[in-house]
Design a protein around this motif. Structure first.
Motif, PDB file in Angstrom:
ATOM      1  N   TYR A 115       0.835  -1.200   0.000  1.00 38.67           N
ATOM      2  CA  TYR A 115       0.000   0.000   0.000  1.00 38.67           C
ATOM      3  C   TYR A 115       0.869   1.250   0.000  1.00 38.67           C
ATOM      4  O   TYR A 115       1.745   1.412   0.851  1.00 38.67           O
ATOM      5  N   HIS A 116       0.647   2.128  -0.969  1.00 43.75           N
ATOM      6  CA  HIS A 116       1.356   3.408  -1.022  1.00 43.75           C
ATOM      7  C   HIS A 116       0.650   4.408  -0.113  1.00 43.75           C
ATOM      8  O   HIS A 116      -0.530   4.712  -0.305  1.00 43.75           O
ATOM      9  N   SER A 117       1.364   4.920   0.861  1.00 43.14           N
ATOM     10  CA  SER A 117       0.789   5.807   1.873  1.00 43.14           C
ATOM     11  C   SER A 117       1.486   7.163   1.886  1.00 43.14           C
ATOM     12  O   SER A 117       2.586   7.313   1.363  1.00 43.14           O
ATOM     13  N   ASN A 118       0.794   8.139   2.537  1.00 45.84           N
ATOM     14  CA  ASN A 118       1.387   9.461   2.722  1.00 45.84           C
ATOM     15  C   ASN A 118       1.870  10.045   1.389  1.00 45.84           C
ATOM     16  O   ASN A 118       2.987  10.530   1.270  1.00 45.84           O
ATOM     17  N   CYS A 119       0.993   9.966   0.389  1.00 46.63           N
ATOM     18  CA  CYS A 119       1.346  10.443  -0.946  1.00 46.63           C
ATOM     19  C   CYS A 119       0.119  11.095  -1.585  1.00 46.63           C
ATOM     20  O   CYS A 119      -0.950  11.143  -0.985  1.00 46.63           O
ATOM     21  N   LYS A 120       0.289  11.580  -2.791  1.00 48.71           N
ATOM     22  CA  LYS A 120      -0.789  12.306  -3.458  1.00 48.71           C
ATOM     23  C   LYS A 120      -2.040  11.453  -3.615  1.00 48.71           C
ATOM     24  O   LYS A 120      -3.159  11.926  -3.399  1.00 48.71           O
ATOM     25  N   GLU A 121      -1.881  10.208  -3.998  1.00 48.19           N
ATOM     26  CA  GLU A 121      -3.028   9.314  -4.138  1.00 48.19           C
ATOM     27  C   GLU A 121      -2.712   7.962  -3.495  1.00 48.19           C
ATOM     28  O   GLU A 121      -2.219   7.054  -4.150  1.00 48.19           O
ATOM     29  N   PRO A 122      -3.018   7.817  -2.200  1.00 50.53           N
ATOM     30  CA  PRO A 122      -2.743   6.556  -1.512  1.00 50.53           C
ATOM     31  C   PRO A 122      -3.558   5.415  -2.113  1.00 50.53           C
ATOM     32  O   PRO A 122      -4.658   5.624  -2.631  1.00 50.53           O
ATOM     33  N   GLY A 123      -3.020   4.207  -2.029  1.00 44.69           N
ATOM     34  CA  GLY A 123      -3.775   3.061  -2.522  1.00 44.69           C
ATOM     35  C   GLY A 123      -2.934   1.805  -2.623  1.00 44.69           C
ATOM     36  O   GLY A 123      -1.732   1.815  -2.348  1.00 44.69           O
ATOM     37  N   ILE A 124      -3.579   0.717  -3.010  1.00 50.80           N
ATOM     38  CA  ILE A 124      -2.910  -0.576  -3.142  1.00 50.80           C
ATOM     39  C   ILE A 124      -2.257  -0.665  -4.523  1.00 50.80           C
ATOM     40  O   ILE A 124      -2.931  -0.571  -5.548  1.00 50.80           O
ATOM     41  N   ALA A 125      -0.935  -0.871  -4.512  1.00 55.45           N
ATOM     42  CA  ALA A 125      -0.183  -0.874  -5.767  1.00 55.45           C
ATOM     43  C   ALA A 125       0.133  -2.277  -6.268  1.00 55.45           C
ATOM     44  O   ALA A 125       0.261  -2.495  -7.475  1.00 55.45           O
ATOM     45  N   GLY A 126       0.269  -3.232  -5.355  1.00 55.10           N
ATOM     46  CA  GLY A 126       0.664  -4.561  -5.798  1.00 55.10           C
ATOM     47  C   GLY A 126       0.650  -5.584  -4.684  1.00 55.10           C
ATOM     48  O   GLY A 126       0.116  -5.342  -3.598  1.00 55.10           O
ATOM     49  N   LEU A 127       1.264  -6.699  -4.977  1.00 54.79           N
ATOM     50  CA  LEU A 127       1.256  -7.849  -4.080  1.00 54.79           C
ATOM     51  C   LEU A 127       2.691  -8.283  -3.784  1.00 54.79           C
ATOM     52  O   LEU A 127       3.539  -8.319  -4.687  1.00 54.79           O
TER      53      LEU A 127
END
Length: 228
Positions: A115-127
Motif C-alpha cells: 500500500y502506497h501511503s502518505n502520498c498524493k493518491e494513496p492506494g494498493i499498488a501490488g502484491l
C-alpha cells in the motif's frame, strides 16, 4: 545485511501526512477490499501474540514519495522493491508495538498488499510475499538511522522486521478513495470492508486482513493477475 530501504513504521494514517514510521532505505522486501481481522494482539508483548497465526493475508504501508527524516530519504515504493536484487527487501523501521507484533506473526509465503501511503493518491499498488520471518531490525541500533532506538539492546531487541519479495502489480491501482467508498457502504450493509483496519485502525502501517471468501484479500486478489 541488505541496504536500508524504506517503509512506514508502526503508524501512518491511510492518507494522513506525517510518518508513524517509515522504512529506511535498507534493502533486504475492483471489488471491495475486505474486512481486516479484529484479531489484533491485545497486548504489546510479542510473546503473547506472535504465537497466534492472526492472519494469512496482510496490508503493508510504505511511502512512494521522497521525504527526509533526520536527513534520510524514507521513500520506498513498490517500484523500488522491484528494482532490488531478487526483488526482495527487509521491511524495517516499524516502531509501533502492535504493528511489530503483526510482523512477528507473519509466516513464510504469506501474502500482503503493498500500500502506497502518505502520498498524493494513496492506494494498493501490488502484491508481495513474506520470504523471511521476523528477525531483529538492525536500524534500531544504527545511530544515523531515523529509526534508532537507544532504549533497545542487542541482547534483547525491541523491534523486528521481515523480508518481502515482489509478486506482481495490481491490474489497476486501487485507491484509498475507492476503498473508503466501499467501507462506508459496508458499515451499513455489513459488507467485507466494514471493519477494515485501514479505516478502523488507520495509524497502523502493518495490518492483518480477514481471510476467506468474505475477506478483502479474496475480493481484490483477482486484480493482481496479469491478464487484463
Amino acid at each position: 545485511m541488505p541496504k536500508p530501504r524504506k517503509r512506514l513504521s508502526g503508524a501512518a494514517g491511510p492518507d494522513n501526512k506525517g510518518p508513524a514510521g517509515k522504512r529506511t532505505k535498507t534493502k533486504n522486501p475492483a471489488g471491495a477490499l475486505a474486512a481486516m481481522g479484529n484479531s489484533s494482539p491485545e497486548k504489546t508483548s510479542a510473546s503473547k501474540n506472535c504465537g497466534k497465526n492472526l492472519s494469512s493475508y496482510w496490508l503493508m504501508k510504505s511511502e512512494p514519495e521522497s521525504r527526509l527524516e533526520k536527513g534520510v530519504d524514507v521513500k520506498f515504493s513498490i517500484e523500488d522493491l522491484k528494482a532490488e536484487p531478487k526483488q526482495t527487501a527487509c521491511w524495517d523501521g516499524v516502531r509501533n508495538y502492535q504493528a511489530r507484533n503483526f510482523l512477528r506473526a507473519m509466516k513464510l509465503e504469506q501474502e500482503a498488499f503493498f500500500y502506497h501511503s502518505n502520498c498524493k493518491e494513496p492506494g494498493i499498488a501490488g502484491l508481495v510475499k513474506i520470504v523471511k520471518e521476523a528477525y531483529p531490525d538492525h536500524t534500531q541500533f544504527e545511530k544515523n538511522s531515523p529509526y534508532y532506538d537507544p532504549s533497545s539492546k542487542e541482547d534483547n531487541p525491541k523491534w523486528s522486521m521481515v523480508d518481502v519479495q515482489f509478486v506482481r502489480m495490481m491490474k489497476r491501482y486501487i485507491t484509498l478513495a475507492e476503498l473508503k467508498t466501499h467501507h462506508q457502504a459496508h458499515k451499513t450493509t455489513g459488507g467485507p470492508l466494514k471493519d477494515m483496519a485501514l479505516f478502523t485502525r488507520q495509524r497502523l502501517s502493518v495490518q492483518p486482513l480477514t481471510p476467506g471468501k468474505s475477506g478483502p484479500f479474496a475480493l481484490y486478489y483477482p486484480h493482481t493477475r496479469s491478464t487484463p
